[in-house]
Design an enzyme around this catalytic site. Structure first.
Site, mmCIF file in Angstrom:
data_model
loop_
_atom_site.group_PDB
_atom_site.id
_atom_site.type_symbol
_atom_site.label_atom_id
_atom_site.label_comp_id
_atom_site.label_asym_id
_atom_site.label_seq_id
_atom_site.Cartn_x
_atom_site.Cartn_y
_atom_site.Cartn_z
ATOM 1 N N ASP A 1 -14.560 -1.189 -3.546
ATOM 2 C CA ASP A 1 -15.068 -0.850 -2.195
ATOM 3 C C ASP A 1 -15.110 0.645 -1.861
ATOM 4 O O ASP A 1 -14.702 1.042 -0.752
ATOM 5 C CB ASP A 1 -14.230 -1.576 -1.121
ATOM 6 C CG ASP A 1 -14.328 -3.099 -1.205
ATOM 7 O OD1 ASP A 1 -15.007 -3.608 -2.104
ATOM 8 O OD2 ASP A 1 -13.702 -3.771 -0.359
ATOM 9 N N HIS B 1 -21.013 -7.666 4.183
ATOM 10 C CA HIS B 1 -20.971 -8.653 5.271
ATOM 11 C C HIS B 1 -22.323 -8.820 5.956
ATOM 12 O O HIS B 1 -23.004 -7.830 6.234
ATOM 13 C CB HIS B 1 -19.960 -8.213 6.340
ATOM 14 C CG HIS B 1 -18.558 -8.039 5.847
ATOM 15 N ND1 HIS B 1 -17.879 -9.037 5.187
ATOM 16 C CD2 HIS B 1 -17.698 -6.996 5.924
ATOM 17 C CE1 HIS B 1 -16.657 -8.605 4.892
ATOM 18 N NE2 HIS B 1 -16.531 -7.366 5.311
ATOM 19 N N HIS C 1 -20.443 -11.039 11.215
ATOM 20 C CA HIS C 1 -19.422 -11.664 10.357
ATOM 21 C C HIS C 1 -18.169 -12.003 11.169
ATOM 22 O O HIS C 1 -17.801 -11.272 12.103
ATOM 23 C CB HIS C 1 -19.062 -10.716 9.210
ATOM 24 C CG HIS C 1 -18.222 -11.350 8.150
ATOM 25 N ND1 HIS C 1 -16.852 -11.199 8.094
ATOM 26 C CD2 HIS C 1 -18.556 -12.161 7.125
ATOM 27 C CE1 HIS C 1 -16.390 -11.895 7.057
ATOM 28 N NE2 HIS C 1 -17.398 -12.480 6.458
ATOM 29 N N LYS D 1 -18.798 -9.215 -2.035
ATOM 30 C CA LYS D 1 -17.854 -10.178 -1.445
ATOM 31 C C LYS D 1 -17.894 -10.059 0.057
ATOM 32 O O LYS D 1 -18.308 -9.035 0.604
ATOM 33 C CB LYS D 1 -16.446 -9.919 -1.974
ATOM 34 C CG LYS D 1 -15.964 -8.531 -1.656
ATOM 35 C CD LYS D 1 -14.640 -8.228 -2.306
ATOM 36 C CE LYS D 1 -14.157 -6.846 -1.937
ATOM 37 N NZ LYS D 1 -13.948 -6.632 -0.498
ATOM 38 N N CYS E 1 -7.979 -4.614 0.168
ATOM 39 C CA CYS E 1 -8.780 -5.133 -0.942
ATOM 40 C C CYS E 1 -8.199 -4.824 -2.317
ATOM 41 O O CYS E 1 -8.287 -5.647 -3.224
ATOM 42 C CB CYS E 1 -10.219 -4.658 -0.804
ATOM 43 S SG CYS E 1 -10.997 -5.432 0.647
HETATM 44 C C1 VGL Z 1 -11.379 -3.964 3.456
HETATM 45 C C2 VGL Z 1 -10.812 -4.544 5.597
HETATM 46 C C3 VGL Z 1 -11.994 -5.232 5.746
HETATM 47 C C4 VGL Z 1 -11.012 -3.228 2.204
HETATM 48 C C5 VGL Z 1 -12.568 -4.661 3.571
HETATM 49 O O1 VGL Z 1 -11.914 -2.861 1.427
HETATM 50 O O2 VGL Z 1 -9.792 -2.990 1.990
HETATM 51 N N1 VGL Z 1 -10.505 -3.916 4.468
HETATM 52 N N2 VGL Z 1 -12.861 -5.285 4.734
HETATM 53 ZN ZN ZN Z 2 -14.755 -6.145 5.065
#
Ligand code: VGL
Ligand code: ZN
Length: 206
Positions: free
Chosen positions: A10, A50, A54, A108, A153
């Site tokens: 991410d 998302h 979402h 995801k 994540c």
């Molecule tokens: C994440 C919160 C919501 C992350 C993703 O990448 O850690 N945190 N969506």
């Molecule tokens: Zn997220």
């Protein structure tokens, strides 16, 4: 090393300074991750992805405040500011991330009704993303993880991978945390307890 893969979690604009869910100093992971990418034969990226509206977005819950928790059918869920909406600039990888070598980009969080922190399972901890099967089928059993955010994540991915029997290392200097109410310390403890190795990227790439 044969059988090793780098999993970059991410590294997207919305998790970097100026983004919708900015992780403090999130952009600082880019440099060490670029070095890791060069050092690994196999690279996989994850992308939080998302749909608009979402269910993890505070804006989807009447009176729901960002960073508060709500009960979802699959368990507790933290509510977040709208972030990483499919096709928006915030969902793109950081411009300086040199990611073209990646063999797979796994998206995801694309089902409206359920969030997915982990690259392996959605937040019910049961619905697979397919990444575990992909890596096993390719004989990639030693995983190094880095990215955003350490305590969400990255940690969820590392814990799930350990549970699936992968050998997991996290390059901590190539991660940054959101750190909500002690979540970073708790994530570190849980990762260590699960047998995840926490190290520095300089130990993994020259
Ligand atoms: C994440 C919160 C919501 C992350 C993703 O990448 O850690 N945190 N969506
Ligand atoms: Zn997220």
């Amino acid at each position: 090393m044969t059988g090793s893969a780098l999993i970059v979690i991410d590294v997207q604009n919305d998790f970097c300074p100026g983004g919708a869910l900015a992780v403090p100093k999130g952009d600082e992971v880019v440099r060490p991750i670029n070095r890791l990418i060069q050092a690994f034969d196999h690279v996989v990226l994850t992308q939080d992805w998302h749909p608009k509206g979402h269910s993890s977005f505070a804006s989807s819950h009447k009176g729901g405040a960002a960073f508060s928790n709500v009960a979802m059918p699959y368990g507790e869920q933290t509510l977040w500011p709208d972030h990483c909406v499919q096709g928006t600039p915030g969902a793109e990888f950081h411009i300086e991330l040199v990611w073209s070598k990646a063999e797979l980009i796994i998206r995801k969080g694309f089902r409206s009704a359920i969030d997915s922190y982990s690259a392996f399972f959605e937040n019910d901890r049961a619905t697979p993303t397919g990444l575990g099967g992909y890596l096993k089928e390719r004989g990639l059993t030693r995983l190094v993880m880095a990215g955003l955010a350490t305590d969400f994540c990255v940690a969820y991915s590392a814990l799930d991978a350990a549970r699936l029997g992968f050998e997991v290392t996290v390059a901590m200097d190539a991660c940054r945390a959101i750190d909500l109410g002690g979540s970073l310390t708790s994530a570190e403890e849980q990762m260590r307890a699960a047998g995840v190795t926490l190290t520095q990227s300089t130990q993994l790439a020259a």
